[in-house]
Structure formats: structure tokens, C-alpha cells
Enzyme design. Structure first.
Site, PDB file in Angstrom:
ATOM      1  N   HIS A  12      -4.200  14.036   0.766  1.00  0.00           N
ATOM      2  CA  HIS A  12      -4.297  13.335   1.976  1.00  0.00           C
ATOM      3  C   HIS A  12      -3.122  13.469   2.965  1.00  0.00           C
ATOM      4  O   HIS A  12      -3.174  13.600   4.006  1.00  0.00           O
ATOM      5  CB  HIS A  12      -4.484  11.879   1.446  1.00  0.00           C
ATOM      6  CG  HIS A  12      -4.561  10.773   2.545  1.00  0.00           C
ATOM      7  ND1 HIS A  12      -5.675  10.735   3.374  1.00  0.00           N
ATOM      8  CD2 HIS A  12      -3.747   9.956   3.040  1.00  0.00           C
ATOM      9  CE1 HIS A  12      -5.380   9.847   4.367  1.00  0.00           C
ATOM     10  NE2 HIS A  12      -4.232   9.361   4.170  1.00  0.00           N
ATOM     11  N   THR A  41      -8.773  -5.436   3.634  1.00  0.00           N
ATOM     12  CA  THR A  41      -8.703  -4.595   2.569  1.00  0.00           C
ATOM     13  C   THR A  41      -9.522  -5.175   1.559  1.00  0.00           C
ATOM     14  O   THR A  41      -9.396  -6.336   1.081  1.00  0.00           O
ATOM     15  CB  THR A  41      -7.298  -4.650   2.016  1.00  0.00           C
ATOM     16  OG1 THR A  41      -6.464  -4.100   2.750  1.00  0.00           O
ATOM     17  CG2 THR A  41      -7.071  -3.728   0.674  1.00  0.00           C
ATOM     18  N   ASP A  48       0.910  -1.152  -0.137  1.00  0.00           N
ATOM     19  CA  ASP A  48      -0.113  -0.075  -0.056  1.00  0.00           C
ATOM     20  C   ASP A  48       0.745   1.088   0.136  1.00  0.00           C
ATOM     21  O   ASP A  48       1.856   1.226   0.953  1.00  0.00           O
ATOM     22  CB  ASP A  48      -1.164  -0.091   1.270  1.00  0.00           C
ATOM     23  CG  ASP A  48      -2.025   1.214   1.220  1.00  0.00           C
ATOM     24  OD1 ASP A  48      -2.543   1.205  -0.213  1.00  0.00           O
ATOM     25  OD2 ASP A  48      -2.241   1.734   2.255  1.00  0.00           O
ATOM     26  N   GLN A  67      -3.685   2.247  14.920  1.00  0.00           N
ATOM     27  CA  GLN A  67      -2.584   2.912  14.001  1.00  0.00           C
ATOM     28  C   GLN A  67      -1.773   3.992  14.484  1.00  0.00           C
ATOM     29  O   GLN A  67      -0.647   3.853  14.708  1.00  0.00           O
ATOM     30  CB  GLN A  67      -3.004   3.416  12.612  1.00  0.00           C
ATOM     31  CG  GLN A  67      -2.163   3.672  11.575  1.00  0.00           C
ATOM     32  CD  GLN A  67      -2.775   4.431  10.597  1.00  0.00           C
ATOM     33  OE1 GLN A  67      -3.939   4.177  10.056  1.00  0.00           O
ATOM     34  NE2 GLN A  67      -1.704   4.864   9.462  1.00  0.00           N
ATOM     35  N   ASP A 106      -8.714   0.330   1.992  1.00  0.00           N
ATOM     36  CA  ASP A 106      -7.756  -0.131   2.698  1.00  0.00           C
ATOM     37  C   ASP A 106      -8.510   0.265   4.010  1.00  0.00           C
ATOM     38  O   ASP A 106      -8.197   1.611   4.756  1.00  0.00           O
ATOM     39  CB  ASP A 106      -6.540   0.380   2.425  1.00  0.00           C
ATOM     40  CG  ASP A 106      -5.411  -0.266   3.426  1.00  0.00           C
ATOM     41  OD1 ASP A 106      -5.506  -1.442   3.446  1.00  0.00           O
ATOM     42  OD2 ASP A 106      -4.592   0.460   3.887  1.00  0.00           O
ATOM     43  N   GLU A 128      -9.192   4.044  -2.418  1.00  0.00           N
ATOM     44  CA  GLU A 128      -7.910   3.794  -3.421  1.00  0.00           C
ATOM     45  C   GLU A 128      -8.231   3.090  -4.663  1.00  0.00           C
ATOM     46  O   GLU A 128      -9.123   2.674  -4.823  1.00  0.00           O
ATOM     47  CB  GLU A 128      -6.714   3.066  -2.603  1.00  0.00           C
ATOM     48  CG  GLU A 128      -6.481   3.684  -1.150  1.00  0.00           C
ATOM     49  CD  GLU A 128      -5.364   2.796  -0.554  1.00  0.00           C
ATOM     50  OE1 GLU A 128      -4.314   2.507  -1.118  1.00  0.00           O
ATOM     51  OE2 GLU A 128      -5.347   3.101   0.933  1.00  0.00           O
ATOM     52  N   ARG A 176      -7.786   3.749  12.906  1.00  0.00           N
ATOM     53  CA  ARG A 176      -6.921   5.022  13.602  1.00  0.00           C
ATOM     54  C   ARG A 176      -6.195   4.772  14.739  1.00  0.00           C
ATOM     55  O   ARG A 176      -5.208   5.538  14.810  1.00  0.00           O
ATOM     56  CB  ARG A 176      -7.762   6.216  13.024  1.00  0.00           C
ATOM     57  CG  ARG A 176      -8.212   6.530  11.739  1.00  0.00           C
ATOM     58  CD  ARG A 176      -7.190   6.547  10.423  1.00  0.00           C
ATOM     59  NE  ARG A 176      -7.486   6.734   9.234  1.00  0.00           N
ATOM     60  CZ  ARG A 176      -6.897   6.545   8.220  1.00  0.00           C
ATOM     61  NH1 ARG A 176      -5.699   6.429   8.208  1.00  0.00           N
ATOM     62  NH2 ARG A 176      -7.495   7.162   6.948  1.00  0.00           N
TER      63      ARG A 176
END
Length: 418
Positions: free
Chosen positions: A132, A255, A125, A238, A231, A199, A235
Site C-alpha cells: 500500500h 472508522t 492508525d 487528505q 478507516d 485494515e 482522499r
């Protein structure tokens, strides 16, 4: 290029995503039959396995269509890809002498179940959307300034091929570690800030040798086709884990891709140039071909029980800064061997207006400005049983080149330990 007329009447509508100009490749099954290769035309699917068994189509290779993936065709290379596409268009064109012979091998899409169209060898990815990247910098660091390397290199990370699923597959909310800003210790549990990323996915069709780099133009020729790609991103997980080595569990749980591979040949009339370079790229990233595509994209949210979905984003694939060919070139530049079936995610595609932001993280500005849906409900991030839908099409003269929808419904997290 105008609409190419077909004897399949539904393929001649301006509203179909699958005219004769398109002919995307997928895998389908009927009732209890095994999945096999098919080609979308209008509201029908051409059964390639049955055609092959009847001796009506040959590719100088044995049994490449009676399989639940298109990888065998990919490995035959660009000359065979072109030969196959030309023969399909010839058979399905208005006035074709093959109509009576081919018609029995068409099945209704409404009767078919769609499956993963190819075996994903590896998944990488990228982070190729400039808007973005700037938005994420503003949200997370208080500044839209790009990382020092961003204007010089297509940034990416290696993801999980095992987590790539076809549209319609339900996604389970992931569990993981996260840490509140005022907490002394992290906690473990379901993600509370679940997001999407709009995406495009590029599919590598021909491999490169281990240790051998490829040019941007060679990389472009290696690409078999494209899919829409979501994807999914946790958050909060992450944010806690990504320093210093980047995404891990926050990206590894799912994904989603659209079910039809739109060939690079079908998108050829819609090529678009990459944007002017603020910093000159190093010579190995130079190419002679426009590498982006003019593809209109949309994101919709449909809460459980809602009768329709709310559109929350409309943007275009030509908003990307780096092309798939540039990404593939860079991926192989250090000697990484690329495989048939490798999937390259473009990174989130956002435009300069809020209506073009390709993630909820941006649309709600990290939860500070909730979205109001057509139902009257509000969202900052995805709630359980929400369905997220991606759509995309290149818009031609009286026709469109579509991908089918890329959608997934979020189901509640599994209680841990299961």
C-alpha cells in the site's frame, strides 16, 4: 488444530464463522433490553450477563458482564482471559455435563442487535502495509520508493476515538477543504474522492505505565483481540491538508469495526512470521514471537438497489510488514501510557496483485481506471448510498475463525452550515 465439536449444532458447520474454536466477544441487546456482554457460538449468542446473574460463571470480580462493553474483563488480565475461555469451551463442548444448565441462556443472533463491543480509549492508525505504501508513492509522487524512515519505524498517527463505530452504522459523507491542481484557492464542500482502507484492528487489553516502555513480547501479551477495521478516507481532503503534519479531517469522520472481538487465543494456530527485513530493525523492535496472522480478507461494494455485492479485493493479513505487537511496542517506546481499550489500526492491507489492493485509491489508481461492478455500474470512488463490506476469516481444518462483517453505508453530506 481440527474443529472442536459443540453441543450447539450450528457451531459444527464448516460455514459458521463462530465455532467452538472461536468464541468471540460482543455486546448485544434484545427488543428494549439494555445492551450486555455476549459470546457468539454458531448462530447463537451466550448471554454472559444472565449467566453471571445466575451464578453460573465467575471471574473473581463483580458484575463484569452486565455492561455494554468488555473493558472490565480486559482489565482483569491474561490469566483471567485464559480462565474464561477455558471455562466457556468446557461448558459448550460436545458431551458437556453443563448443557442442560447452559442451554436456556442462548439467544438467536437473528433476534439480537449488536453494539460496539468495547469502549475505545484512544485510536491510533498505522501505515504497516508495504505494498500500500509503495502504491501510494507511485500514485502521489510518481515513484514506489518508500519514505526514508518506513523500513525502520512503524509509522502512525493519532486518530479520533469518538469516530469509531460498530458495523452497520451509517457514515455521512464529510465536508471539507480541497484544492484542485489548477485552482488558485481551495474550496469547501462534500468529499468527491471518498475511499475505504481494509485494515485489522488490535485491541489493547492491559495497560502500560506512563513513562514505561514495553518490549515486543510484552506488547504481544497485552493484546486482547482483533477486529476488522475500515478507516474511511476522504482522499481529496487528505491530499490538501496532510502536509506537513499528516491526516486530520480526511480521516476523522468515521472508522468502522466488526462487532465481534476475536481473541488472540482463538487466532493462535494462525500466527505467521513478519516478512524478511530489508533493513535491520533497531534492537528495541526485536521480538521472539511470530506477530502476524494468516487471515483471509475481502472487500465488497453493493450499490443502492443491487441484490448482491461485488467482490473487488481479496488479500491476507499476513501481507503486513509490521505486526500489532511491534506497533504497540513502538507506541509505548517514548513513554506513552497505553490504556485498556486502545485501538490500533494496522494500516491498509494490500498485496502485489491488483486484485489484492485494499483501497479504491489503489484499485482505480486514483480514479484513472474505473472498476466495473457486477451490476454493470462503474466506480472510481464511493458514491452516496453505496455499502462497503469487509469480511475476514482464518481458515482452519474444517472450520473458520470469523469476525462477522464490517460494513457501512455512505449517506449524502450535510449541507453546511447545518
Amino acid at each position: 488444530m481440527p474443529l472442536m465439536k459443540s453441543w450447539v449444532a450450528s457451531a459444527n458447520s464448516a460455514n459458521t464463522p463462530f465455532p467452538l474454536n472461536n468464541l468471540p466477544y460482543g455486546v448485544f441487546s434484545l427488543a428494549d433490553e439494555d445492551p450486555r456482554c455476549g459470546v457468539a457460538i454458531g448462530d447463537m449468542i451466550l448471554d454472559m450477563a444472565a449467566l453471571e446473574a445466575a451464578g453460573l460463571i465467575e471471574l473473581d470480580a463483580e458484575a463484569v458482564f452486565d455492561l455494554p462493553f468488555w473493558n472490565q474483563v480486559m482489565e482483569l488480565g491474561p490469566e483471567v482471559w485464559a480462565k474464561l475461555r477455558a471455562r466457556l469451551q468446557e461448558m459448550l463442548a460436545e458431551g458437556s455435563g453443563d448443557q442442560a444448565t447452559i442451554a436456556p441462556y442462548l439467544v438467536r443472533q437473528a433476534d439480537a442487535q449488536l453494539h460496539m463491543p468495547f469502549l475505545v480509549s484512544e485510536y491510533t492508525d498505522f501505515y504497516a502495509g508495504r505494498q500500500h505504501a509503495q502504491n501510494m508513492g507511485a500514485i502521489l509522487r510518481g515513484s514506489p520508493d518508500l519514505p526514508t524512515n518506513w523500513l525502520h519505524i512503524p509509522i502512525g498517527y493519532n486518530g479520533r476515538a469518538s469516530s469509531v463505530v460498530v458495523s452497520g452504522t451509517e457514515i455521512t459523507r464529510p465536508n471539507g477543504q480541497s484544492k484542485a491542481p489548477d485552482a488558485d484557492m481551495p474550496s469547501f464542500g462534500p468529499s468527491k474522492r471518498l475511499d475505504i482502507e481494509l485494515e485489522m484492528g488490535a485491541i489493547v487489553g492491559t495497560p502500560s505505565d506512563f513513562g514505561a516502555p514495553v518490549t515486543v513480547d510484552q506488547a504481544d501479551a497485552m493484546i486482547f483481540g482483533f477486529v476488522l477495521l475500515n478507516d474511511w478516507s476522504a482522499r481529496d481532503i487528505q491530499a490538501w491538508e496532510y502536509q506537513p503534519l499528516g491526516p486530520f479531517q480526511g480521516k476523522a469522520f468515521g472508522t468502522s469495526i466488526s462487532p465481534w472481538i476475536v481473541t488472540k487465543a482463538a487466532l493462535e494456530p494462525f500466527r505467521a512470521p513478519t516478512p524478511p527485513r530489508e533493513k535491520k530493525l533497531l534492537p528495541y523492535l526485536d521480538g521472539t514471537i511470530d506477530g502476524l496472522y494468516d487471515i483471509a480478507l475481502e472487500v465488497l461494494i453493493q450499490p443502492e438497489g443491487a441484490t448482491k455485492a461485488t467482490s473487488v479485493c481479496k488479500t491476507n493479513a499476513k501481507r503486513l510488514y509490521y505486526s500489532a505487537a511491534e506497533q504497540l511496542c513502538h507506541h509505548a517506546s517514548g513513554g506513552c501510557g497505553m490504556n485498556a481499550g486502545d485501538l490500533l489500526g494496522s494500516g491498509t492491507i494490500s498485496g502485489p496483485e491488483k486484485s489484492e489492493f485494499g483501497s479504491l485509491m489503489e484499485l482505480s489508481w486514483a480514479g484513472r481506471t474505473p472498476l466495473t461492478l457486477d451490476t454493470g455500474e462503474t466506480r472510481t470512488f464511493i458514491e452516496d448510498n453505496d455499502t462497503l463490506i469487509l469480511r475476514g476469516a482464518a481458515l482452519g481444518d474444517g472450520y473458520q475463525i470469523g469476525f462477522g462483517t464490517c460494513e457501512g453505508t455512505i449517506r449524502p453530506a450535510v449541507k453546511f452550515p447545518a
